[in-house]
Design a protein around this motif. Structure first.
Motif, short mmCIF file in Angstrom:
data_model
loop_
_atom_site.label_atom_id
_atom_site.label_comp_id
_atom_site.label_asym_id
_atom_site.label_seq_id
_atom_site.Cartn_x
_atom_site.Cartn_y
_atom_site.Cartn_z
N TRP A 42 0.31 15.73 -7.73
CA TRP A 42 0.85 14.97 -6.60
C TRP A 42 -0.15 13.91 -6.11
N LYS A 43 -1.41 14.26 -6.05
CA LYS A 43 -2.43 13.35 -5.52
C LYS A 43 -2.79 12.22 -6.49
N GLN A 44 -2.27 12.24 -7.71
CA GLN A 44 -2.66 11.28 -8.73
C GLN A 44 -1.72 10.09 -8.85
N PHE A 45 -0.95 9.79 -7.81
CA PHE A 45 -0.05 8.64 -7.89
C PHE A 45 -0.85 7.34 -7.92
N ALA A 46 -0.23 6.33 -8.51
CA ALA A 46 -0.84 5.00 -8.60
C ALA A 46 0.26 3.95 -8.48
N LEU A 47 -0.17 2.75 -8.23
CA LEU A 47 0.73 1.61 -8.12
C LEU A 47 0.57 0.76 -9.37
N ASP A 48 1.68 0.39 -10.01
CA ASP A 48 1.56 -0.40 -11.23
C ASP A 48 1.07 -1.82 -10.91
N GLU A 49 0.70 -2.53 -11.95
CA GLU A 49 0.10 -3.86 -11.80
C GLU A 49 1.02 -4.85 -11.08
N SER A 50 2.33 -4.73 -11.30
CA SER A 50 3.28 -5.65 -10.66
C SER A 50 3.58 -5.27 -9.22
N ARG A 51 3.11 -4.09 -8.80
CA ARG A 51 3.32 -3.55 -7.45
C ARG A 51 4.80 -3.29 -7.16
N THR A 52 5.56 -2.94 -8.22
CA THR A 52 6.98 -2.62 -8.06
C THR A 52 7.31 -1.19 -8.47
N CYS A 53 6.28 -0.38 -8.69
CA CYS A 53 6.51 0.99 -9.13
C CYS A 53 5.33 1.89 -8.73
N ILE A 54 5.67 3.04 -8.16
CA ILE A 54 4.68 4.09 -7.90
C ILE A 54 4.87 5.10 -9.03
N TYR A 55 3.79 5.49 -9.69
CA TYR A 55 3.93 6.42 -10.80
C TYR A 55 2.85 7.49 -10.80
N TRP A 56 3.16 8.57 -11.45
CA TRP A 56 2.23 9.68 -11.63
C TRP A 56 1.84 9.83 -13.11
N ASN A 57 2.80 9.67 -13.97
CA ASN A 57 2.57 9.71 -15.41
C ASN A 57 3.68 8.93 -16.10
N ASP A 58 3.79 9.05 -17.42
CA ASP A 58 4.80 8.26 -18.13
C ASP A 58 6.23 8.77 -17.95
N ARG A 59 6.41 9.91 -17.27
CA ARG A 59 7.75 10.45 -17.02
C ARG A 59 8.15 10.45 -15.55
N ILE A 60 7.20 10.28 -14.65
CA ILE A 60 7.50 10.38 -13.22
C ILE A 60 7.11 9.08 -12.53
N SER A 112 0.84 -1.21 0.00
CA SER A 112 0.00 0.00 0.00
C SER A 112 0.87 1.25 0.00
N VAL A 113 0.27 2.34 -0.49
CA VAL A 113 0.93 3.65 -0.53
C VAL A 113 -0.08 4.68 -0.04
N ASN A 114 0.36 5.54 0.88
CA ASN A 114 -0.49 6.60 1.39
C ASN A 114 0.24 7.93 1.34
N ASP A 115 -0.48 8.97 0.96
CA ASP A 115 0.05 10.32 0.92
C ASP A 115 0.14 10.86 2.34
N ARG A 116 1.33 11.30 2.73
CA ARG A 116 1.52 11.89 4.06
C ARG A 116 1.65 13.41 3.98
N ASN A 117 1.27 13.96 2.81
CA ASN A 117 1.37 15.40 2.56
C ASN A 117 2.83 15.84 2.54
N ASP A 118 3.06 17.07 2.19
CA ASP A 118 4.39 17.64 2.11
C ASP A 118 5.33 16.78 1.27
N TYR A 119 4.79 16.16 0.23
CA TYR A 119 5.55 15.36 -0.73
C TYR A 119 6.27 14.17 -0.08
N LYS A 120 5.58 13.54 0.83
CA LYS A 120 6.08 12.31 1.46
C LYS A 120 5.06 11.21 1.26
N LEU A 121 5.56 9.98 1.08
CA LEU A 121 4.71 8.81 0.91
C LEU A 121 5.01 7.80 2.00
#
Length: 82
Positions: free
Chosen positions: A50-68, A7-16
């Motif tokens: 910032w709030k649009q992060f997601a976890l990829d299907e393999s659960r080995t990457c947190i991503y925001w878009n195709d560059r981040i 799991s991934v949770n936003d802790r604000n101030d750009y921390k996960l």
């Protein structure tokens, strides 16, 4: 073995807060990446991205878009254990 993210949770101030399958829980400060990697600056510059992060299907990457994205092994190694 590549650590898988439970799991991934936003802790604000750009921390996960990231929980891994093995039970390790870390706080990862993305501000360091924002300061060092040009594409990561969009996390501040683009309202709401910032709030649009997601976890990829393999659960080995947190991503925001195709560059981040963040690889789970980097988060596992460099995150501060909590």
């Amino acid at each position: 073995m590549i650590p898988r993210i439970k799991s991934v949770n936003d802790r604000n101030d750009y921390k996960l807060e990231v929980l891994f399958d093995d039970g390790k829980r870390v706080l990862y400060d993305v501000k360091e990446d924002i300061n060092q990697i040009p594409d990561f600056k969009d996390l501040i510059a683009i309202d709401g991205l910032w709030k649009q992060f997601a976890l990829d299907e393999s659960r080995t990457c947190i991503y925001w878009n195709d560059r981040i994205d963040l690889a789970s092994d980097s988060v596992y190694e460099y995150g501060k254990e909590i």
